[in-house]
Each structure stands twice: as C-alpha cells, then as structure tokens.
Design a protein around this motif. Structure first.
Motif, PDB file in Angstrom:
ATOM      1  N   ALA A  23     -20.964  -6.559 -97.929  1.00  0.00           N
ATOM      2  CA  ALA A  23     -21.821  -8.369 -98.388  1.00  0.00           C
ATOM      3  C   ALA A  23     -20.859  -9.735 -98.925  1.00  0.00           C
ATOM      4  CB  ALA A  23     -22.433  -7.775 -99.330  1.00  0.00           C
ATOM      5  N   VAL A  24     -21.256  -9.976 -98.337  1.00  0.00           N
ATOM      6  CA  VAL A  24     -20.734 -11.353 -98.989  1.00  0.00           C
ATOM      7  C   VAL A  24     -21.378 -11.611-100.145  1.00  0.00           C
ATOM      8  CG1 VAL A  24     -20.618 -14.088 -98.818  1.00  0.00           C
ATOM      9  CG2 VAL A  24     -20.569 -12.507 -97.306  1.00  0.00           C
ATOM     10  N   LYS A  25     -20.622 -11.865-101.200  1.00  0.00           N
ATOM     11  CA  LYS A  25     -21.265 -11.932-102.599  1.00  0.00           C
ATOM     12  C   LYS A  25     -21.119 -13.885-103.293  1.00  0.00           C
ATOM     13  CE  LYS A  25     -20.051 -11.344-107.557  1.00  0.00           C
ATOM     14  NZ  LYS A  25     -21.345 -12.587-107.654  1.00  0.00           N
ATOM     15  N   LEU A  26     -22.583 -14.451-103.532  1.00  0.00           N
ATOM     16  CA  LEU A  26     -22.573 -15.700-103.895  1.00  0.00           C
ATOM     17  C   LEU A  26     -22.277 -16.048-104.972  1.00  0.00           C
ATOM     18  CD1 LEU A  26     -26.282 -16.192-101.378  1.00  0.00           C
ATOM     19  CD2 LEU A  26     -24.188 -17.336-101.456  1.00  0.00           C
ATOM     20  N   THR A  27     -21.931 -17.445-105.163  1.00  0.00           N
ATOM     21  CA  THR A  27     -21.067 -17.846-106.067  1.00  0.00           C
ATOM     22  C   THR A  27     -21.785 -19.172-106.700  1.00  0.00           C
ATOM     23  OG1 THR A  27     -19.136 -18.708-105.385  1.00  0.00           O
ATOM     24  CG2 THR A  27     -19.047 -16.544-105.841  1.00  0.00           C
ATOM     25  N   SER A  33     -30.824 -34.058-100.962  1.00  0.00           N
ATOM     26  CA  SER A  33     -32.287 -34.492-100.087  1.00  0.00           C
ATOM     27  C   SER A  33     -31.795 -33.650 -98.462  1.00  0.00           C
ATOM     28  CB  SER A  33     -31.852 -36.117-100.819  1.00  0.00           C
ATOM     29  OG  SER A  33     -30.981 -36.320 -99.493  1.00  0.00           O
ATOM     30  N   SER A  34     -31.181 -33.703 -98.113  1.00  0.00           N
ATOM     31  CA  SER A  34     -31.310 -33.471 -97.045  1.00  0.00           C
ATOM     32  C   SER A  34     -29.960 -32.170 -95.876  1.00  0.00           C
ATOM     33  CB  SER A  34     -31.501 -34.194 -95.592  1.00  0.00           C
ATOM     34  OG  SER A  34     -29.796 -34.605 -96.055  1.00  0.00           O
ATOM     35  N   SER A  35     -29.261 -31.492 -97.338  1.00  0.00           N
ATOM     36  CA  SER A  35     -28.768 -30.495 -96.954  1.00  0.00           C
ATOM     37  C   SER A  35     -27.722 -29.873 -98.137  1.00  0.00           C
ATOM     38  CB  SER A  35     -27.320 -31.507 -97.191  1.00  0.00           C
ATOM     39  OG  SER A  35     -26.251 -31.623 -97.741  1.00  0.00           O
ATOM     40  N   ILE A  36     -27.537 -28.504 -98.371  1.00  0.00           N
ATOM     41  CA  ILE A  36     -27.246 -27.701 -98.931  1.00  0.00           C
ATOM     42  C   ILE A  36     -25.827 -27.606 -98.517  1.00  0.00           C
ATOM     43  CG2 ILE A  36     -30.005 -26.632 -99.457  1.00  0.00           C
ATOM     44  CD1 ILE A  36     -28.250 -23.721 -97.518  1.00  0.00           C
ATOM     45  N   THR A  37     -25.427 -27.195 -99.847  1.00  0.00           N
ATOM     46  CA  THR A  37     -23.690 -26.356 -99.824  1.00  0.00           C
ATOM     47  C   THR A  37     -24.063 -24.843-100.683  1.00  0.00           C
ATOM     48  OG1 THR A  37     -23.482 -29.068 -99.696  1.00  0.00           O
ATOM     49  CG2 THR A  37     -22.042 -27.091-100.676  1.00  0.00           C
ATOM     50  N   CYS A  38     -23.054 -24.037-100.077  1.00  0.00           N
ATOM     51  CA  CYS A  38     -23.470 -23.074-100.916  1.00  0.00           C
ATOM     52  C   CYS A  38     -22.085 -22.131-101.077  1.00  0.00           C
ATOM     53  CB  CYS A  38     -24.219 -22.076-100.184  1.00  0.00           C
ATOM     54  SG  CYS A  38     -24.026 -21.371 -98.802  1.00  0.00           S
ATOM     55  N   SER A  39     -21.093 -21.799-101.874  1.00  0.00           N
ATOM     56  CA  SER A  39     -20.173 -20.979-101.910  1.00  0.00           C
ATOM     57  C   SER A  39     -19.881 -19.964-102.132  1.00  0.00           C
ATOM     58  CB  SER A  39     -18.742 -22.101-102.501  1.00  0.00           C
ATOM     59  OG  SER A  39     -19.546 -21.827-104.299  1.00  0.00           O
ATOM     60  N   TRP A  40     -19.217 -19.188-102.178  1.00  0.00           N
ATOM     61  CA  TRP A  40     -18.881 -17.626-101.386  1.00  0.00           C
ATOM     62  C   TRP A  40     -17.774 -17.130-102.052  1.00  0.00           C
ATOM     63  CZ3 TRP A  40     -20.424 -20.237 -97.679  1.00  0.00           C
ATOM     64  CH2 TRP A  40     -19.661 -20.521 -96.295  1.00  0.00           C
ATOM     65  N   THR A  41     -17.523 -15.741-102.029  1.00  0.00           N
ATOM     66  CA  THR A  41     -16.411 -14.724-102.343  1.00  0.00           C
ATOM     67  C   THR A  41     -16.384 -13.998-101.052  1.00  0.00           C
ATOM     68  OG1 THR A  41     -16.567 -14.876-104.576  1.00  0.00           O
ATOM     69  CG2 THR A  41     -14.694 -12.994-102.749  1.00  0.00           C
ATOM     70  N   ASN A  42     -15.442 -13.872-100.245  1.00  0.00           N
ATOM     71  CA  ASN A  42     -15.647 -13.215 -98.682  1.00  0.00           C
ATOM     72  C   ASN A  42     -15.352 -11.686 -99.438  1.00  0.00           C
ATOM     73  OD1 ASN A  42     -15.829 -15.174 -96.762  1.00  0.00           O
ATOM     74  ND2 ASN A  42     -13.799 -15.353 -96.693  1.00  0.00           N
ATOM     75  N   PRO A  43     -15.642 -10.715 -98.874  1.00  0.00           N
ATOM     76  CA  PRO A  43     -15.352  -9.021 -98.494  1.00  0.00           C
ATOM     77  C   PRO A  43     -14.140  -9.091 -98.168  1.00  0.00           C
ATOM     78  CG  PRO A  43     -16.369  -9.125 -97.272  1.00  0.00           C
ATOM     79  CD  PRO A  43     -16.501 -10.500 -97.460  1.00  0.00           C
ATOM     80  N   SER A  44     -13.181  -7.700 -98.569  1.00  0.00           N
ATOM     81  CA  SER A  44     -12.202  -7.675 -98.116  1.00  0.00           C
ATOM     82  C   SER A  44     -12.039  -6.596 -97.309  1.00  0.00           C
ATOM     83  CB  SER A  44     -11.548  -6.974 -99.347  1.00  0.00           C
ATOM     84  OG  SER A  44     -10.978  -7.607-100.461  1.00  0.00           O
ATOM     85  N   ASP A  45     -11.946  -6.888 -95.892  1.00  0.00           N
ATOM     86  CA  ASP A  45     -12.180  -5.995 -94.574  1.00  0.00           C
ATOM     87  C   ASP A  45     -10.913  -6.838 -94.050  1.00  0.00           C
ATOM     88  OD1 ASP A  45     -12.932  -5.483 -91.860  1.00  0.00           O
ATOM     89  OD2 ASP A  45     -14.575  -4.594 -92.959  1.00  0.00           O
ATOM     90  N   SER A  46     -10.113  -5.975 -93.836  1.00  0.00           N
ATOM     91  CA  SER A  46      -8.810  -6.108 -92.718  1.00  0.00           C
ATOM     92  C   SER A  46      -8.917  -7.030 -91.394  1.00  0.00           C
ATOM     93  CB  SER A  46      -7.799  -4.708 -92.454  1.00  0.00           C
ATOM     94  OG  SER A  46      -8.758  -3.648 -91.708  1.00  0.00           O
ATOM     95  N   ASP A  47     -10.453  -6.427 -90.898  1.00  0.00           N
ATOM     96  CA  ASP A  47     -10.266  -7.155 -89.336  1.00  0.00           C
ATOM     97  C   ASP A  47     -12.296  -7.995 -89.905  1.00  0.00           C
ATOM     98  OD1 ASP A  47     -12.939  -5.244 -88.671  1.00  0.00           O
ATOM     99  OD2 ASP A  47     -12.555  -4.637 -87.477  1.00  0.00           O
ATOM    100  N   LEU A  48     -11.857  -8.865 -91.080  1.00  0.00           N
ATOM    101  CA  LEU A  48     -12.859  -9.463 -90.856  1.00  0.00           C
ATOM    102  C   LEU A  48     -12.996 -11.574 -89.682  1.00  0.00           C
ATOM    103  CD1 LEU A  48     -15.214 -10.269 -92.771  1.00  0.00           C
ATOM    104  CD2 LEU A  48     -14.159 -11.630 -94.258  1.00  0.00           C
ATOM    105  N   SER A  49     -13.331 -10.853 -89.592  1.00  0.00           N
ATOM    106  CA  SER A  49     -13.554 -12.649 -88.445  1.00  0.00           C
ATOM    107  C   SER A  49     -14.587 -13.818 -88.464  1.00  0.00           C
ATOM    108  CB  SER A  49     -13.598 -12.495 -86.881  1.00  0.00           C
ATOM    109  OG  SER A  49     -15.594 -11.097 -86.575  1.00  0.00           O
TER     110      SER A  49
END
Length: 188
Positions: A23-27, A33-49
């Motif tokens: 799973a992705v880890k939200l950070t 008012s009309s948008s959201i911004t989220c940041s995260w850490t990607n999992p380690s996966d050799s074929d993450l696309s």
C-alpha cells in the motif's frame, strides 16, 4: 482440449506477476476551498507503474487520476460543498495491473483551507500537545498504554480538529477529575 489451449497460451507468454504492490503510505493532506493536495510515499516494487487516486462522494466516484509512479504529491480540483463528506484513496498499480490495498481517509470537507497532520500511533497522538489548534486525522486505530497525559487542559484546551476517519483511540481511562482539568483525547 480446453485445458491444453489454456496451458499453451499461458506457457507461450511472459509469466505474469500476480503479487500486488504494498500500500501507498499517506504522509500529508491539505484541503482548500475547491481542491485537495495530498502527499505520500510510494511502496518499493520493481514494476510499479502508476498511482491511482480516487475521490468519492458517498459511493459515487467524482474524480479518478492515474499518476506516474514517480509522483508523490498531487492536487485535485473538486466540486464539493463545505461540510459534505468525501473520501480519497490512493492505490499503487504494477505493470501487470495488480492494485495494492487502498490507503485513504473519509471526512467532511472543511469550510476553509486546512492542512491535516496524519496520526497513526500513540506517539503521533501525543504530539498533538505541541499544536493544540491544529487539524489531525486518524489513519489507524490507536491503542494507548500506561500513563497517558491528557491533550490540553482547562487553561490551555485543545481547540483544533481531530477527524476520526472511522478509527478509534482505545485504552483511555480517567483516574481522577478536578474541574475540567482532565480531558479525553478528542473524538469524532
């Protein structure tokens, strides 16, 4: 005969990856008012696309974006009125199309721009004492143990927001009460 066709077809192609990424880890997460911004850490996966971001209002999907695997922050414009509940989830996708479990949250859309700190542990819950007017969202159940120092007190109360996000804080007990000087951690 049907089995032989399936066997030959599978044997003649490249072996397919059947393991979904972690799973992705939200950070982090900010709602404006009309948008959201989220940041995260990607999992380690050799074929993450890709990373698949999905926003729902109730059970209705209102926005989906497929983002490049190297992406770790994204702003999404939404048409949601203040106070309306919405959920946002992120899933990692590999080159074989396998999706990770979704990581996300559900909350009422704030009336003004709000940056949320994510809380996943007792230590992170305790850190709320450092900013009693902040905005927080529980990302997992939190079990307290041992002696717990209340968050805020009568003279300096917690005035922020803690979104439960379907999670609970457990093992909280009050052993003494003097006026309003002891408070439970805020809840949904």
């Amino acid at each position: 005969e049907f089995r032989r066709v399936l066997f030959r077809s599978a044997a003649s192609g490249t072996p397919r990856d059947s393991v979904a990424p972690q799973a992705v880890k939200l950070t982090g997460f900010t709602a404006a008012s009309s948008s959201i911004t989220c940041s995260w850490t990607n999992p380690s996966d050799s074929d993450l696309s890709a990373i698949v971001l999905t926003c729902r209002k109730g059970t209705t999907v209102i926005a989906t974006k497929t983002l490049a695997a190297a992406t770790s922050s994204q702003s999404v414009t939404l048409t949601i009125s203040a106070g309306s509940a919405f959920s946002l989830s992120l899933a990692a996708k590999d080159t074989s199309g396998n999706l990770s479990p979704e990581a996300g949250f559900t909350l009422a859309y704030p009336a003004s721009a709000t940056t949320y700190s994510l809380v996943s542990s007792a230590a992170e819950l305790g850190a709320i004492r450092n900013n009693l007017s902040g905005a927080y969202i529980l990302m997992s159940d939190v079990a307290l143990s041992g002696s717990w120092t209340p968050i805020g007190d009568f003279g300096l109360p917690f005035t922020g927001v803690l979104e439960g996000n379907g999670h609970v804080v457990s093992n909280v007990s009050i052993t003494s009460m003097v006026g309003n000087s002891q408070q439970l951690p805020p809840s949904d």
